[in-house]
Enzyme design. Structure first.
Site, mmCIF file in Angstrom:
data_model
loop_
_atom_site.group_PDB
_atom_site.id
_atom_site.type_symbol
_atom_site.label_atom_id
_atom_site.label_comp_id
_atom_site.label_asym_id
_atom_site.label_seq_id
_atom_site.Cartn_x
_atom_site.Cartn_y
_atom_site.Cartn_z
ATOM 1 C CE LYS A 1 -17.471 -15.606 0.599
ATOM 2 N NZ LYS A 1 -16.454 -15.929 -1.018
ATOM 3 N NE ARG B 1 -15.372 -6.643 -3.917
ATOM 4 C CZ ARG B 1 -15.607 -7.982 -3.145
ATOM 5 N NH1 ARG B 1 -16.436 -8.787 -2.705
ATOM 6 N NH2 ARG B 1 -14.008 -8.699 -2.319
ATOM 7 N NE ARG C 1 -13.409 -5.843 0.850
ATOM 8 C CZ ARG C 1 -14.231 -7.091 1.053
ATOM 9 N NH1 ARG C 1 -15.049 -7.373 0.816
ATOM 10 N NH2 ARG C 1 -12.844 -7.965 1.363
ATOM 11 N NE ARG D 1 -9.604 -10.835 0.342
ATOM 12 C CZ ARG D 1 -10.165 -9.822 -0.243
ATOM 13 N NH1 ARG D 1 -10.131 -9.106 -1.241
ATOM 14 N NH2 ARG D 1 -12.133 -10.750 -0.604
HETATM 15 P P1 AMP Z 1 -15.489 -10.587 3.573
HETATM 16 O O1 AMP Z 1 -15.799 -8.845 3.568
HETATM 17 O O2 AMP Z 1 -16.165 -11.816 3.242
HETATM 18 O O3 AMP Z 1 -13.983 -10.984 2.265
HETATM 19 O O4 AMP Z 1 -13.993 -10.602 4.595
HETATM 20 C C1 AMP Z 1 -12.644 -9.746 4.520
HETATM 21 C C2 AMP Z 1 -11.623 -9.987 5.403
HETATM 22 O O5 AMP Z 1 -12.244 -10.444 6.246
HETATM 23 C C3 AMP Z 1 -11.165 -11.655 5.744
HETATM 24 O O6 AMP Z 1 -10.300 -11.683 4.079
HETATM 25 C C4 AMP Z 1 -10.629 -11.835 6.717
HETATM 26 O O7 AMP Z 1 -9.631 -11.264 6.934
HETATM 27 C C5 AMP Z 1 -12.059 -11.188 7.787
HETATM 28 N N1 AMP Z 1 -13.333 -12.314 8.012
HETATM 29 C C6 AMP Z 1 -14.456 -12.219 7.114
HETATM 30 N N2 AMP Z 1 -14.766 -13.199 7.699
HETATM 31 C C7 AMP Z 1 -13.888 -14.160 8.034
HETATM 32 C C8 AMP Z 1 -13.577 -15.535 9.136
HETATM 33 N N3 AMP Z 1 -15.135 -15.919 8.922
HETATM 34 N N4 AMP Z 1 -13.391 -15.875 9.589
HETATM 35 C C9 AMP Z 1 -11.838 -14.948 9.632
HETATM 36 N N5 AMP Z 1 -11.658 -13.963 8.871
HETATM 37 C C10 AMP Z 1 -12.811 -13.070 8.621
#
Ligand code: AMP
Length: 252
Positions: free
Chosen positions: A44, A159, A192, A203
């Site tokens: 994404k 990553r 990360r 996740r």
């Molecule tokens: P991402 O960078 O999109 O993979 O998000 C990393 C982490 O941030 C996720 O595993 C969640 O812990 C938190 N997170 C990001 N976006 C959301 C969301 N829309 N709702 C809840 N937690 C989020």
């Protein structure tokens, strides 16, 4: 779930969380609000960066905004860090407020890419009622990126990210030219803290129970397309652009 962040705490949704839009972007097509949906590791973030370059609209990544709050030590960042490291979702109210704050910026009128939001049905319902309406902006559309599950763990553990320009690399499939430094600005790349096998398992559980229903919510509408994310990055990007154009034609 951890305690909610103090609501009086400042939520960083500006400065470096606002992506730089390249001057070369195609301004002839108005993409409108675009949701990029999919499991962790489907690409994404990478695709959002390419769409930003293609259409000149900002990427709004809730994960990036949260990581920026963690890096700056805000109350919100402190509340979110443990949940994120464990692979759990941050409470809806916190991310909804972040998105609401970000959507007040002037750069969202032609559209924007929401990357990683909504992740629960409650967030999707909130978005349906809080979407800012601008005269020139077409309605929201959703693109789901699908990748074979066996590939996701390799993508996640490989990553690496540049903390400055946010460019995403992968040590297996898209390594930087020079050891572990960003090709653009030579900054040391970061891994990360939630890109581990243990956090990935969690996740995926959160994705299956909470986010997969969001995809079904949009699939049931006429504003949805699914693309194959197993193809090379550029091909996936072309499929997404084609899907966006066809969605705009069928909804105009
Ligand atoms: P991402 O960078 O999109 O993979 O998000 C990393 C982490 O941030 C996720 O595993 C969640 O812990 C938190 N997170 C990001 N976006 C959301 C969301 N829309 N709702 C809840 N937690 C989020």
């Amino acid at each position: 779930m951890a305690a909610r962040a103090g609501r009086e705490a400042p939520i960083l949704t500006t400065d470096s969380a606002i992506s730089q839009i390249p001057a070369s972007a195609d301004a002839t097509f108005l993409p409108g609000p675009v949701l990029l949906l999919g499991a962790p590791g489907v690409g994404k973030g990478t695709q959002a960066q390419l769409l930003m370059a293609e259409f000149g609209i900002p990427q709004i990544s809730t994960g990036d905004i949260l990581r920026e709050n963690i890096a700056k030590g805000t109350e919100l960042g402190k509340a979110a860090k443990e949940l994120m490291d464990q692979g759990q979702l941050v409470p809806d109210q916190i991310v909804n407020d972040m998105v609401q704050g970000r959507l007040t910026s002037d750069d969202v009128h032609a559209g924007y890419i929401l990357d990683g939001f909504p992740r629960t049905l409650a967030q999707a319902t909130w978005l349906d009622t809080h979407l800012p309406i601008f005269r020139e902006t077409p309605p929201l559309v959703a693109i789901s990126i699908r990748v074979d599950e066996s590939e996701l763990l390799r993508r996640i553990t490989g990553r690496r990210i540049c903390p400055v320009c946010k460019r995403i690399y992968n040590v297996y499939s898209n390594p930087p030219a020079n050891d572990m430094l960003c090709d653009i600005d030579q900054t040391p790349l970061q891994h990360r803290s939630d890109d581990t096998e243990a956090a990935f398992t969690q996740r995926m559980k959160a994705y299956e129970s909470l986010t997969a229903p969001v995809i079904e919510h949009y699939r049931a509408s006429n504003r949805f397309r699914e693309v194959d994310g197993d193809a090379p990055v550029e091909e996936v990007a072309q499929s997404i652009v084609a899907a966006l154009k066809s969605l705009r034609e069928s909804n105009s």
